[in-house]
Write a protein that holds these residues in place. Sequence first.
Motif, mmCIF file in Angstrom:
data_model
loop_
_atom_site.group_PDB
_atom_site.id
_atom_site.type_symbol
_atom_site.label_atom_id
_atom_site.label_comp_id
_atom_site.label_asym_id
_atom_site.label_seq_id
_atom_site.Cartn_x
_atom_site.Cartn_y
_atom_site.Cartn_z
ATOM 1 N N ALA A 78 150.780 19.556 69.283
ATOM 2 C CA ALA A 78 151.036 18.777 68.073
ATOM 3 C C ALA A 78 150.029 19.221 67.026
ATOM 4 N N CYS A 79 150.502 19.389 65.809
ATOM 5 C CA CYS A 79 149.630 19.758 64.699
ATOM 6 C C CYS A 79 149.662 18.653 63.661
ATOM 7 N N VAL A 80 148.511 18.375 63.079
ATOM 8 C CA VAL A 80 148.407 17.360 62.035
ATOM 9 C C VAL A 80 147.573 17.911 60.891
ATOM 10 N N GLY A 81 147.800 17.364 59.732
ATOM 11 C CA GLY A 81 147.040 17.774 58.569
ATOM 12 C C GLY A 81 145.866 16.846 58.326
ATOM 13 N N ALA A 82 144.805 17.396 57.784
ATOM 14 C CA ALA A 82 143.621 16.639 57.377
ATOM 15 C C ALA A 82 143.158 17.241 56.059
ATOM 16 N N ALA A 83 142.144 16.648 55.472
ATOM 17 C CA ALA A 83 141.651 17.129 54.177
ATOM 18 C C ALA A 83 141.221 18.591 54.241
ATOM 19 N N ASP A 84 140.717 19.025 55.384
ATOM 20 C CA ASP A 84 140.233 20.406 55.498
ATOM 21 C C ASP A 84 141.269 21.370 56.067
ATOM 22 N N GLY A 85 142.492 20.926 56.288
ATOM 23 C CA GLY A 85 143.548 21.815 56.770
ATOM 24 C C GLY A 85 144.265 21.276 57.983
ATOM 25 N N VAL A 86 144.916 22.168 58.688
ATOM 26 C CA VAL A 86 145.716 21.824 59.867
ATOM 27 C C VAL A 86 144.832 21.837 61.105
ATOM 28 N N HIS A 87 145.087 20.883 62.014
ATOM 29 C CA HIS A 87 144.382 20.827 63.294
ATOM 30 C C HIS A 87 145.431 20.784 64.402
ATOM 31 N N ALA A 88 145.205 21.559 65.456
ATOM 32 C CA ALA A 88 146.150 21.648 66.564
ATOM 33 C C ALA A 88 145.575 20.974 67.806
ATOM 34 N N PHE A 89 146.414 20.232 68.492
ATOM 35 C CA PHE A 89 146.085 19.596 69.764
ATOM 36 C C PHE A 89 147.060 20.173 70.781
ATOM 37 N N VAL A 90 146.516 20.814 71.823
ATOM 38 C CA VAL A 90 147.330 21.633 72.721
ATOM 39 C C VAL A 90 147.136 21.216 74.172
ATOM 40 N N VAL A 91 148.248 21.155 74.890
ATOM 41 C CA VAL A 91 148.227 20.972 76.341
ATOM 42 C C VAL A 91 148.583 22.322 76.941
ATOM 43 N N ALA A 92 147.659 22.881 77.706
ATOM 44 C CA ALA A 92 147.883 24.197 78.305
ATOM 45 C C ALA A 92 148.914 24.109 79.426
ATOM 46 N N ALA A 93 149.641 25.177 79.602
ATOM 47 C CA ALA A 93 150.619 25.270 80.686
ATOM 48 C C ALA A 93 149.880 25.326 82.022
ATOM 49 N N PRO A 94 150.522 24.873 83.093
ATOM 50 C CA PRO A 94 149.880 24.953 84.404
ATOM 51 C C PRO A 94 149.489 26.394 84.726
ATOM 52 N N GLY A 95 148.261 26.567 85.166
ATOM 53 C CA GLY A 95 147.764 27.885 85.524
ATOM 54 C C GLY A 95 147.165 28.671 84.362
ATOM 55 N N ALA A 96 147.295 28.166 83.155
ATOM 56 C CA ALA A 96 146.735 28.866 81.992
ATOM 57 C C ALA A 96 145.232 28.635 81.921
ATOM 58 N N ARG A 97 144.506 29.658 81.499
ATOM 59 C CA ARG A 97 143.057 29.539 81.329
ATOM 60 C C ARG A 97 142.769 29.124 79.901
#
Length: 109
Positions: free
Chosen positions: A12-31
């Motif tokens: 999910a990405c959201v906007g803030a005063a300083d730009g876009v911020h991403a919140f990520v759930v890694a896939a199983p097994g991903a580093r």
Amino acid sequence: MLESHDDVAEAACVGAADGVHAFVVAAPGARVTDVLAADLKGLVRREIGAAAVPQSVRFLSALPRAKSGSVARRILRKVAAGDLSNLGDPTALADPKVLDELLKAPASA
């Protein structure tokens, strides 16, 4: 867009005063590494453009969701803006423990 990467389960990405911020759930097994965060930023730069590149990428075990299943974007926007006051009632979330993790998760710049 970020979900198109093989190592991302959801995002999910959201906007803030300083730009876009991403919140990520890694896939199983991903580093989860700084290299993955940079790769995700590069993907956005190539596919959408420089203006959409996230200022930060935070990796979480799950996104905060309301009991209805929708992503609690209001909480994500407040965290991205650095406003940790009045995040709301954690019991309104499907998994209140996600809020604790969200507040502790470091952002990759």
